[in-house]
Motif scaffolding. Structure first.
Motif, mmCIF file in Angstrom:
data_model
loop_
_atom_site.group_PDB
_atom_site.id
_atom_site.type_symbol
_atom_site.label_atom_id
_atom_site.label_comp_id
_atom_site.label_asym_id
_atom_site.label_seq_id
_atom_site.Cartn_x
_atom_site.Cartn_y
_atom_site.Cartn_z
ATOM 1 N N LEU A 127 0.836 -1.205 0.000
ATOM 2 C CA LEU A 127 0.000 0.000 0.000
ATOM 3 C C LEU A 127 0.872 1.257 0.000
ATOM 4 C CD1 LEU A 127 -2.883 -0.795 2.547
ATOM 5 C CD2 LEU A 127 -2.781 -1.234 0.090
ATOM 6 N N GLN A 128 0.365 2.290 -0.650
ATOM 7 C CA GLN A 128 1.026 3.591 -0.630
ATOM 8 C C GLN A 128 0.657 4.296 0.672
ATOM 9 O OE1 GLN A 128 3.264 4.836 -2.796
ATOM 10 N NE2 GLN A 128 3.111 2.884 -3.892
ATOM 11 N N VAL A 129 1.611 4.998 1.252
ATOM 12 C CA VAL A 129 1.359 5.753 2.475
ATOM 13 C C VAL A 129 1.498 7.227 2.136
ATOM 14 C CG1 VAL A 129 2.095 6.181 4.848
ATOM 15 C CG2 VAL A 129 2.189 3.856 3.911
ATOM 16 N N ILE A 130 0.434 7.973 2.444
ATOM 17 C CA ILE A 130 0.453 9.414 2.215
ATOM 18 C C ILE A 130 0.078 10.112 3.514
ATOM 19 C CG2 ILE A 130 -0.088 9.217 -0.247
ATOM 20 C CD1 ILE A 130 -2.966 10.018 0.412
ATOM 21 N N ASN A 131 0.550 11.352 3.653
ATOM 22 C CA ASN A 131 0.182 12.088 4.862
ATOM 23 C C ASN A 131 -1.064 12.926 4.609
ATOM 24 O OD1 ASN A 131 1.093 14.401 3.545
ATOM 25 N ND2 ASN A 131 2.896 14.671 4.856
ATOM 26 N N ARG A 132 -1.512 13.620 5.640
ATOM 27 C CA ARG A 132 -2.746 14.409 5.557
ATOM 28 C C ARG A 132 -2.681 15.488 4.479
ATOM 29 N NH1 ARG A 132 -3.914 15.435 12.009
ATOM 30 N NH2 ARG A 132 -4.702 13.335 12.460
ATOM 31 N N LEU A 137 4.689 9.281 1.146
ATOM 32 C CA LEU A 137 5.804 8.987 2.050
ATOM 33 C C LEU A 137 6.513 7.684 1.707
ATOM 34 C CD1 LEU A 137 4.119 10.005 5.425
ATOM 35 C CD2 LEU A 137 5.719 11.344 4.036
ATOM 36 N N GLY A 138 5.882 6.835 0.907
ATOM 37 C CA GLY A 138 6.512 5.576 0.522
ATOM 38 C C GLY A 138 5.494 4.462 0.405
ATOM 39 N N GLN A 139 6.013 3.275 0.164
ATOM 40 C CA GLN A 139 5.185 2.084 -0.010
ATOM 41 C C GLN A 139 5.536 1.088 1.091
ATOM 42 O OE1 GLN A 139 5.948 -0.254 -3.585
ATOM 43 N NE2 GLN A 139 3.749 -0.563 -3.808
ATOM 44 N N VAL A 140 4.508 0.461 1.679
ATOM 45 C CA VAL A 140 4.734 -0.503 2.756
ATOM 46 C C VAL A 140 5.456 -1.727 2.192
ATOM 47 C CG1 VAL A 140 3.679 -1.957 4.526
ATOM 48 C CG2 VAL A 140 2.663 0.266 3.982
ATOM 49 N N VAL A 153 7.094 -0.389 7.749
ATOM 50 C CA VAL A 153 8.409 -0.129 7.171
ATOM 51 C C VAL A 153 8.169 0.211 5.705
ATOM 52 C CG1 VAL A 153 10.708 -1.036 6.702
ATOM 53 C CG2 VAL A 153 9.490 -1.735 8.789
ATOM 54 N N LEU A 154 8.484 1.457 5.358
ATOM 55 C CA LEU A 154 8.217 1.955 4.014
ATOM 56 C C LEU A 154 9.497 2.038 3.201
ATOM 57 C CD1 LEU A 154 6.008 5.076 4.887
ATOM 58 C CD2 LEU A 154 5.326 2.684 4.779
ATOM 59 N N LYS A 164 14.540 4.080 3.587
ATOM 60 C CA LYS A 164 13.578 3.353 4.408
ATOM 61 C C LYS A 164 13.037 4.321 5.446
ATOM 62 C CE LYS A 164 15.308 -0.303 6.390
ATOM 63 N NZ LYS A 164 15.674 -1.541 7.076
ATOM 64 N N ARG A 165 11.744 4.220 5.699
ATOM 65 C CA ARG A 165 11.092 5.075 6.689
ATOM 66 C C ARG A 165 10.217 4.169 7.551
ATOM 67 N NH1 ARG A 165 8.935 9.167 3.383
ATOM 68 N NH2 ARG A 165 10.636 10.508 4.005
#
Length: 192
Positions: A127-132, A137-140, A153-154, A164-165
């Motif tokens: 899944l893609q991770v985005i902020n508000r 921010l990256g992909q899980v 861990v993205l 890595k984030r």
């Protein structure tokens, strides 16, 4: 009196396209063909709900079969962190021992639905991770249990370099998981 052990005959088959590895056969249990399974989840509901397991041989050690085989399950039950299972045509200890080390797969489509607000980790991978603010921010890539909390861990790219984030997978930072949209919305900034 000596009885002959049942020969291990399992039906060769193709691995379903949505197959997920959920555990491995640890050892035989008792004399009637039951065997112990080491689940890869603290909550092995997929093993209990699916009556058709797909096995692949252990990566190393003895191999009683090759390729992917179908194992119809008669019964599976919890046994203190392990799962005890009894399968069709596995009727004695020797036959159960021949399965030792086998990797167990079940179709993702056979998993029971999780309660609202809970997710199978396998569904979050990719899944893609985005902020508000809508910033990607990256992909899980994985989830990591740290004891106190689980971390997303993205994988992300910054200045042309792979990075890595890690973001705690807790309500304080995770606003929404939107599986149909394949994204997670978080209260997080790229410089945290």
């Amino acid at each position: 009196m000596h009885t002959m052990a049942t020969a291990l005959t399992l039906e060769p088959t193709a691995l379903p396209s949505d197959a997920i590895e959920v555990g491995r056969i640890a050892d035989a249990w008792g004399l009637q063909g039951w065997f112990k399974v080491q689940p890869y989840s603290a909550d092995p509901e997929a093993l209990f709900s699916c009556k058709r397991w797909y096995l692949q041989p252990a990566a190393r050690g003895a191999k009683a079969f090759g390729g992917t085989v179908l194992l119809p399950i008669r019964q599976a039950k919890d046994h203190g962190g392990m799962v005890l299972a009894w399968a069709q045509d596995i009727d004695d200890r020797n036959t159960a021992e021949a399965l030792r080390g086998a990797r167990i797969f079940v179709p993702r489509s056979s998993f029971p639905s999780p309660p609202p607000g809970e997710y199978y980790w396998v569904d979050l991978i990719g899944l893609q991770v985005i902020n508000r603010q809508g910033l990607a921010l990256g992909q899980v890539r994985e989830l990591r249990a740290t004891g106190a909390q689980t971390l997303l861990v993205l994988a992300h790219e910054q200045d042309g370099k792979a990075g890595k984030r890690m973001i705690p997978f807790v309500p304080a930072f995770v606003d929404q998981v939107e599986l149909p949209q394949k994204r997670i919305i978080v209260d997080w900034q790229p410089d945290y």
